[in-house]
Design an enzyme around this catalytic site. Structure first.
Site, PDB file in Angstrom:
ATOM      1  N   GLY A  12       0.830  -1.208   0.000  1.00 28.95           N
ATOM      2  CA  GLY A  12       0.000   0.000   0.000  1.00 28.95           C
ATOM      3  C   GLY A  12       0.858   1.249   0.000  1.00 28.95           C
ATOM      4  O   GLY A  12       1.679   1.442   0.895  1.00 28.95           O
ATOM      5  N   GLY A  14      -0.261   4.432   0.156  1.00 31.90           N
ATOM      6  CA  GLY A  14      -1.067   5.578   0.574  1.00 31.90           C
ATOM      7  C   GLY A  14      -0.237   6.424   1.526  1.00 31.90           C
ATOM      8  O   GLY A  14       0.999   6.381   1.533  1.00 31.90           O
ATOM      9  N   PHE A  15      -0.931   7.160   2.391  1.00 34.43           N
ATOM     10  CA  PHE A  15      -0.215   8.051   3.306  1.00 34.43           C
ATOM     11  C   PHE A  15       0.728   7.267   4.212  1.00 34.43           C
ATOM     12  O   PHE A  15       1.855   7.670   4.451  1.00 34.43           O
ATOM     13  CB  PHE A  15      -1.215   8.840   4.148  1.00 34.43           C
ATOM     14  CG  PHE A  15      -1.898   9.923   3.371  1.00 34.43           C
ATOM     15  CD1 PHE A  15      -1.226  11.069   3.016  1.00 34.43           C
ATOM     16  CD2 PHE A  15      -3.223   9.785   2.986  1.00 34.43           C
ATOM     17  CE1 PHE A  15      -1.843  12.078   2.294  1.00 34.43           C
ATOM     18  CE2 PHE A  15      -3.858  10.781   2.274  1.00 34.43           C
ATOM     19  CZ  PHE A  15      -3.175  11.933   1.927  1.00 34.43           C
ATOM     20  N   GLY A  16       0.245   6.138   4.746  1.00 31.53           N
ATOM     21  CA  GLY A  16       1.059   5.361   5.675  1.00 31.53           C
ATOM     22  C   GLY A  16       2.233   4.709   4.970  1.00 31.53           C
ATOM     23  O   GLY A  16       3.387   4.813   5.424  1.00 31.53           O
ATOM     24  N   VAL A  80      -1.981  -7.146  -3.552  1.00 35.31           N
ATOM     25  CA  VAL A  80      -1.782  -8.140  -2.487  1.00 35.31           C
ATOM     26  C   VAL A  80      -3.072  -8.929  -2.333  1.00 35.31           C
ATOM     27  O   VAL A  80      -4.157  -8.347  -2.264  1.00 35.31           O
ATOM     28  CB  VAL A  80      -1.416  -7.441  -1.161  1.00 35.31           C
ATOM     29  CG1 VAL A  80      -1.330  -8.446  -0.026  1.00 35.31           C
ATOM     30  CG2 VAL A  80      -0.115  -6.668  -1.308  1.00 35.31           C
ATOM     31  N   GLU A 171     -18.549  18.089   2.482  1.00 35.74           N
ATOM     32  CA  GLU A 171     -17.812  18.710   1.375  1.00 35.74           C
ATOM     33  C   GLU A 171     -18.498  18.438   0.044  1.00 35.74           C
ATOM     34  O   GLU A 171     -18.645  19.339  -0.797  1.00 35.74           O
ATOM     35  CB  GLU A 171     -16.358  18.210   1.386  1.00 35.74           C
ATOM     36  CG  GLU A 171     -15.605  18.804   2.561  1.00 35.74           C
ATOM     37  CD  GLU A 171     -14.248  18.188   2.866  1.00 35.74           C
ATOM     38  OE1 GLU A 171     -13.553  18.738   3.725  1.00 35.74           O
ATOM     39  OE2 GLU A 171     -13.892  17.162   2.267  1.00 35.74           O
ATOM     40  N   ASP A 300      -5.321   3.291   8.209  1.00 33.93           N
ATOM     41  CA  ASP A 300      -6.743   2.976   8.346  1.00 33.93           C
ATOM     42  C   ASP A 300      -7.018   1.495   8.598  1.00 33.93           C
ATOM     43  O   ASP A 300      -8.130   1.137   8.982  1.00 33.93           O
ATOM     44  CB  ASP A 300      -7.485   3.380   7.057  1.00 33.93           C
ATOM     45  CG  ASP A 300      -7.727   4.872   6.989  1.00 33.93           C
ATOM     46  OD1 ASP A 300      -7.274   5.589   7.889  1.00 33.93           O
ATOM     47  OD2 ASP A 300      -8.375   5.318   6.018  1.00 33.93           O
ATOM     48  N   ALA A 316      -5.283  11.094   7.640  1.00 36.54           N
ATOM     49  CA  ALA A 316      -3.995  11.071   6.954  1.00 36.54           C
ATOM     50  C   ALA A 316      -2.817  11.325   7.901  1.00 36.54           C
ATOM     51  O   ALA A 316      -1.824  10.579   7.849  1.00 36.54           O
ATOM     52  CB  ALA A 316      -4.014  12.096   5.820  1.00 36.54           C
TER      53      ALA A 316
HETATM   54  C1  LIG Z   1     -12.821  11.061   0.275  1.00 34.23           C
HETATM   55  C2  LIG Z   1     -11.894  11.066   1.460  1.00 34.23           C
HETATM   56  C3  LIG Z   1     -11.573  12.270   2.079  1.00 34.23           C
HETATM   57  C4  LIG Z   1     -10.731  12.292   3.165  1.00 34.23           C
HETATM   58  N1  LIG Z   1     -10.408  13.500   3.736  1.00 34.23           N
HETATM   59  C5  LIG Z   1      -9.511  13.546   4.737  1.00 34.23           C
HETATM   60  C6  LIG Z   1      -9.095  14.797   5.281  1.00 34.23           C
HETATM   61  O1  LIG Z   1      -9.585  15.852   4.878  1.00 34.23           O
HETATM   62  N2  LIG Z   1      -8.145  14.785   6.263  1.00 34.23           N
HETATM   63  C7  LIG Z   1      -7.588  13.626   6.717  1.00 34.23           C
HETATM   64  O2  LIG Z   1      -6.708  13.675   7.568  1.00 34.23           O
HETATM   65  N3  LIG Z   1      -7.981  12.427   6.249  1.00 34.23           N
HETATM   66  C8  LIG Z   1      -8.921  12.355   5.266  1.00 34.23           C
HETATM   67  N4  LIG Z   1      -9.306  11.145   4.760  1.00 34.23           N
HETATM   68  C9  LIG Z   1      -8.780   9.914   5.380  1.00 34.23           C
HETATM   69  C10 LIG Z   1      -7.369   9.627   4.894  1.00 34.23           C
HETATM   70  O3  LIG Z   1      -7.298   9.759   3.505  1.00 34.23           O
HETATM   71  C11 LIG Z   1      -6.998   8.224   5.353  1.00 34.23           C
HETATM   72  O4  LIG Z   1      -7.052   8.187   6.759  1.00 34.23           O
HETATM   73  C12 LIG Z   1      -5.604   7.861   4.875  1.00 34.23           C
HETATM   74  O5  LIG Z   1      -5.569   7.836   3.465  1.00 34.23           O
HETATM   75  C13 LIG Z   1      -5.201   6.487   5.423  1.00 34.23           C
HETATM   76  O6  LIG Z   1      -3.939   6.193   4.940  1.00 34.23           O
HETATM   77  P1  LIG Z   1      -3.525   4.677   4.669  1.00 34.23           P
HETATM   78  O7  LIG Z   1      -2.094   4.716   4.259  1.00 34.23           O
HETATM   79  O8  LIG Z   1      -3.923   3.822   5.800  1.00 34.23           O
HETATM   80  O9  LIG Z   1      -4.441   4.219   3.443  1.00 34.23           O
HETATM   81  P2  LIG Z   1      -4.624   4.857   2.015  1.00 34.23           P
HETATM   82  O10 LIG Z   1      -4.077   6.226   1.945  1.00 34.23           O
HETATM   83  O11 LIG Z   1      -6.026   4.619   1.646  1.00 34.23           O
HETATM   84  O12 LIG Z   1      -3.693   3.963   1.098  1.00 34.23           O
HETATM   85  C14 LIG Z   1      -3.937   2.598   0.886  1.00 34.23           C
HETATM   86  C15 LIG Z   1      -3.163   2.198  -0.349  1.00 34.23           C
HETATM   87  O13 LIG Z   1      -3.183   0.785  -0.435  1.00 34.23           O
HETATM   88  C16 LIG Z   1      -3.460   0.403  -1.763  1.00 34.23           C
HETATM   89  N5  LIG Z   1      -4.094  -0.908  -1.692  1.00 34.23           N
HETATM   90  C17 LIG Z   1      -5.289  -1.217  -1.133  1.00 34.23           C
HETATM   91  N6  LIG Z   1      -5.515  -2.540  -1.228  1.00 34.23           N
HETATM   92  C18 LIG Z   1      -4.452  -3.070  -1.872  1.00 34.23           C
HETATM   93  C19 LIG Z   1      -4.090  -4.385  -2.255  1.00 34.23           C
HETATM   94  N7  LIG Z   1      -4.864  -5.447  -2.004  1.00 34.23           N
HETATM   95  N8  LIG Z   1      -2.907  -4.556  -2.894  1.00 34.23           N
HETATM   96  C20 LIG Z   1      -2.093  -3.495  -3.158  1.00 34.23           C
HETATM   97  N9  LIG Z   1      -2.386  -2.234  -2.806  1.00 34.23           N
HETATM   98  C21 LIG Z   1      -3.543  -2.027  -2.160  1.00 34.23           C
HETATM   99  C22 LIG Z   1      -4.350   1.498  -2.302  1.00 34.23           C
HETATM  100  O14 LIG Z   1      -4.284   1.550  -3.720  1.00 34.23           O
HETATM  101  C23 LIG Z   1      -3.767   2.728  -1.632  1.00 34.23           C
HETATM  102  O15 LIG Z   1      -2.770   3.320  -2.421  1.00 34.23           O
HETATM  103  C24 LIG Z   1     -10.173  11.088   3.668  1.00 34.23           C
HETATM  104  C25 LIG Z   1     -10.493   9.880   3.052  1.00 34.23           C
HETATM  105  C26 LIG Z   1     -11.343   9.867   1.964  1.00 34.23           C
HETATM  106  C27 LIG Z   1     -11.675   8.559   1.294  1.00 34.23           C
END
Ligand SMILES: Cc1cc2nc3c(=O)[nH]c(=O)nc-3n(C[C@H](O)[C@H](O)[C@H](O)COP(=O)(O)OP(=O)(O)OC[C@H]3O[C@@H](n4cnc5c(N)ncnc54)[C@H](O)[C@@H]3O)c2cc1C
Length: 429
Positions: A12, A14-16, A80, A171, A300, A316
């Protein structure tokens, strides 16, 4: 990819995941980061893509580009599908991948509370594809309303319902109201876009439950000023191509947007460990999975009360902090050093924007609303974007929109289908 160094696989980007990878740039490890997409998405601004204010490339960046200057990081575009902790293998679409340390950062997706059949009519917002699909749906509704002579169909096409009164729902509702009242006001001849009705439906007693009362009250007043119909204590019982229903009520609507719930990616199933109510894996204070010391779950997908007893929210900044922390734990283990102190979440506050000059923000004990809240929201989001180009483009787009009321990305395109999009499309058209 044989370096002889311990291999850290990060699932993944994403942010993490990106934070974890970057924080390992100087560690004597080989980092392999996997994502099913080739891009990292800035989800907080996705609703702006869905409402035609920004283009997809303004809020997403190739993962390879982000890590291009990090020689110890390899990026693989791969999905994954499982983990074999005993064999220390990540199962992917492209075959197994060995790890020494594994960071699972695959985030969450929307939950329909056991009603996945609603997804066809009420898409959620999580990925770029979702945003362009919702944009298409919103803009198509106005086009179809202009084309039809059927009064009932026109009413249904000009009704927009957002389900879920958290920041994303607020929003979306505010932005759709602005499209109708400001952006499109002069563009049609047979319909008056300003007559479009936007409803925001929330099951709880009030919207923005994670923000203090005074800020939520302000948000309701700001939404009312934009003629958004805010209905709280209303639990949706059905969503289909005809509209949204609840006990004793129904709104005929062609466009329904789901912003009501999230469920973690199936990390608990992959690891065969218990999950909480929303599918998150309960992790130890060092973010590792109990009895699986070499596996970390962050962002998340993780559930944790931090060292100070604070519930770590699905935001995030929390995911980024967890990513950096997991990297420190891994670097310490690789170097044979003592682990860092247990994870502690630093609360950076919370924002929600309602529309032009109207946003709410809680930063520490300070509550901001109105213009000052909105300017703070704009500055914070531009600051957290990746790359000078995107910061400049987003800031310029907002300034342009502010001055002209226009949204530059009003394109109806054939959005790539997500899991249920072919059905979405049938429902929309
Ligand atoms: C519409 C929306 C608005 C938001 N607004 C805010 C905000 O204003 N402020 C704030 O702080 N937070 C906000 N959030 C929440 C924030 O985006 C999440 O808390 C944050 O993205 C979590 O980070 P993460 O790394 O856990 O997951 P994510 O950032 O979701 O990253 C997960 C990554 O894993 C990848 N992935 C998933 N499953 C698989 C798999 N099986 N195999 C390979 N890759 C995979 C995805 O493609 C993605 O790139 C918002 C969320 C959404 C959906």
């Amino acid at each position: 990819m044989r370096t002889g160094l311990p291999r850290v696989v990060i699932a993944g980007a994403g942010f993490g995941g990106i934070s974890a990878a970057r924080a390992l740039r100087r560690a004597p490890v080989e980092v392999v980061i996997l994502d099913r997409h080739n891009h990292h998405c800035f989800q907080p601004l996705l609703y702006q893509v869905a409402t035609a204010a920004l283009s997809p490339a303004d809020v997403a960046w190739p993962i390879r580009y982000i890590l291009r200057n990090q020689p110890n990081a390899t990026v693989l575009m791969s999905r994954v599908v499982g983990v074999d902790p005993a064999a220390k293998l990540v199962e992917t679409d492209d075959g197994p991948l060995r790890y020494d340390h594994l960071v699972l950062a695959t985030g969450a997706t929307h939950s329909y509370f056991g009603h996945d059949e609603w997804a066809d009519a009420a898409p959620g917002l999580k990925r770029i594809e979702d945003a362009t699909y919702i944009r298409r749906k919103i803009l198509l509704a106005f086009e179809r309303a202009e084309a039809t002579d059927d009064a009932a169909a026109r009413l249904r096409l000009l009704n927009f319902v957002v389900v879920g009164g958290g920041p994303t729902g607020v929003e979306m509702a505010g932005a759709i109201a602005e499209i109708a009242r400001l952006t499109l006001a002069k563009d049609f001849r047979r319909i008056d876009p300003r007559k479009a009705r936007v409803a925001l439906i929330e099951a709880g007693e009030r919207i923005l439950p994670a923000l203090p009362d005074d800020l939520a009250d302000y948000a309701v007043r700001a939404l009312h000023r934009m003629d958004v119909d805010v209905r709280t204590a209303t639990t949706v019982t059905g969503c289909d191509r005809h509209g949204v229903s609840w006990d004793g009520g129904h709104i005929p609507a062609a466009t329904i947007i789901w912003a009501a719930g999230v469920v973690a990616s199936p990390v608990a199933r992959w690891l065969d460990v218990p999950a909480d109510r929303t599918g998150r894996v309960r992790v130890d204070p060092d973010l590792s999975v109990p009895d699986r010391r070499d596996v970390y779950v962050i962002g998340d997908a993780a559930s944790l009360n931090d060292a100070a007893g604070q519930v770590v929210p699905g935001l995030a900044p929390a995911a980024k902090q967890m990513g950096r922390y997991a990297a420190r734990v891994i670097a310490a283990r690789v170097a044979g050093r003592a682990p860092p102190r247990p994870f502690r979440y630093r609360d950076l506050g919370m924002f929600a924007t309602i529309g032009r000059r109207a946003a709410v923000a809680r930063i520490g004990g300070v509550h901001l609303k109105g213009l000052i809240g909105w300017l703070t929201w704009c500055a914070a989001h531009v600051y957290f974007l990746i790359g000078t180009r995107n910061r400049f483009i987003v800031a310029f787009s907002w300034l342009w929109e502010y001055l002209t009321l226009q949204r530059g990305a009003r394109l109806i395109t054939d959005a790539a289908p997500s899991a249920t999009d072919s059905a979405h499309r049938r429902a929309a058209e």
